[in-house]
Design an enzyme around this catalytic site. Structure first.
Site, PDB file in Angstrom:
ATOM      1  N   HIS A   1       0.829  -1.289   0.022  1.00 27.12           N
ATOM      2  CA  HIS A   1       0.183  -0.046   0.107  1.00 27.12           C
ATOM      3  C   HIS A   1       0.964   1.266  -0.129  1.00 27.12           C
ATOM      4  CE1 HIS A   1      -3.819  -2.324   1.811  1.00 27.12           C
ATOM      5  NE2 HIS A   1      -3.424  -2.569   0.865  1.00 27.12           N
TER       6      HIS A   1
ATOM      7  N   GLU B   1       1.083   3.718   2.061  1.00 25.58           N
ATOM      8  CA  GLU B   1       1.754   4.062   3.087  1.00 25.58           C
ATOM      9  C   GLU B   1       2.767   3.127   3.538  1.00 25.58           C
ATOM     10  OE1 GLU B   1      -2.958   4.879   3.794  1.00 25.58           O
ATOM     11  OE2 GLU B   1      -1.736   3.504   2.629  1.00 25.58           O
TER      12      GLU B   1
ATOM     13  N   CYS C   1      -5.961   1.936   6.179  1.00 30.35           N
ATOM     14  CA  CYS C   1      -6.619   0.377   6.557  1.00 30.35           C
ATOM     15  C   CYS C   1      -5.864   0.210   7.652  1.00 30.35           C
ATOM     16  CB  CYS C   1      -6.388  -0.202   5.307  1.00 30.35           C
ATOM     17  SG  CYS C   1      -4.639  -0.799   5.380  1.00 30.35           S
TER      18      CYS C   1
ATOM     19  N   CYS D   1      -2.225  -0.450   7.634  1.00 32.27           N
ATOM     20  CA  CYS D   1      -1.169   0.786   7.222  1.00 32.27           C
ATOM     21  C   CYS D   1      -1.358   1.694   8.638  1.00 32.27           C
ATOM     22  CB  CYS D   1      -2.025   1.608   6.275  1.00 32.27           C
ATOM     23  SG  CYS D   1      -1.521   0.732   4.722  1.00 32.27           S
TER      24      CYS D   1
END
Length: 159
Positions: A55, A57, A85, A88
């Site tokens: 992701h 992040e 999420c 993250c």
């Protein structure tokens, strides 16, 4: 003096999301600054790396830690185009960043076809007793528009 106010940092994250969209990736971007310096930025790399954990992040945190040579990023501020999420948010907590600014919500990502866990980042922070400060609604209209931009490319896939 920090030259990266929340909106400037978010604009860097939005630019990363657009770069990701152009590269056939999903519409998420992240930028990290500390002591007035942009130390990392990234977009989602999930499909490019065949790594479900890549992701924006996570990729940005990896780059920031490599650049600084440290796993803890005290004093860092993060802008991410969508609410983190749970994975993250946990990584941001473990990295000990100070503040996370975000635009779109997990529900916005869900409406765009992403398979999200409906656990708000604020719940993660509260339940985990994290010291990370969360600030929502930073350029949220621009961040939400990224989902539509992505859908219009024809590269949109189910996540």
């Amino acid at each position: 003096m920090n030259r990266f106010d929340p909106e400037s940092l978010m604009r860097a994250a939005i630019a990363q999301a657009r770069a990701g969209i152009a590269a056939g990736q999903s519409p998420f971007g992240c930028a990290i600054a500390r002591a007035g310096e942009l130390i990392a930025e990234a977009h989602n790399m999930v499909w490019a790396t065949t790594d479900i954990t890549a992701h924006a992040e996570i990729v940005a945190l990896r780059r920031a830690c490599q650049k600084t040579g440290r796993i803890h990023l005290e004093g860092a501020v993060v802008a991410t185009t969508c609410e983190p999420c749970p994975m993250c948010m946990a990584a941001l907590h473990w990295a000990q960043v100070d503040t996370v600014y975000y635009g779109a919500l997990i529900d916005d990502a869900t409406r765009s076809g992403f398979n999200e866990l409906h656990i708000p980042a604020s719940d993660m922070v509260r339940l985990g007793r994290s010291r990370v400060e969360l600030v929502s609604d930073v350029l949220s209209a621009e961040c939400k528009a990224l989902f539509q931009e992505w859908r219009q490319t024809g590269d949109a896939r189910e996540y």
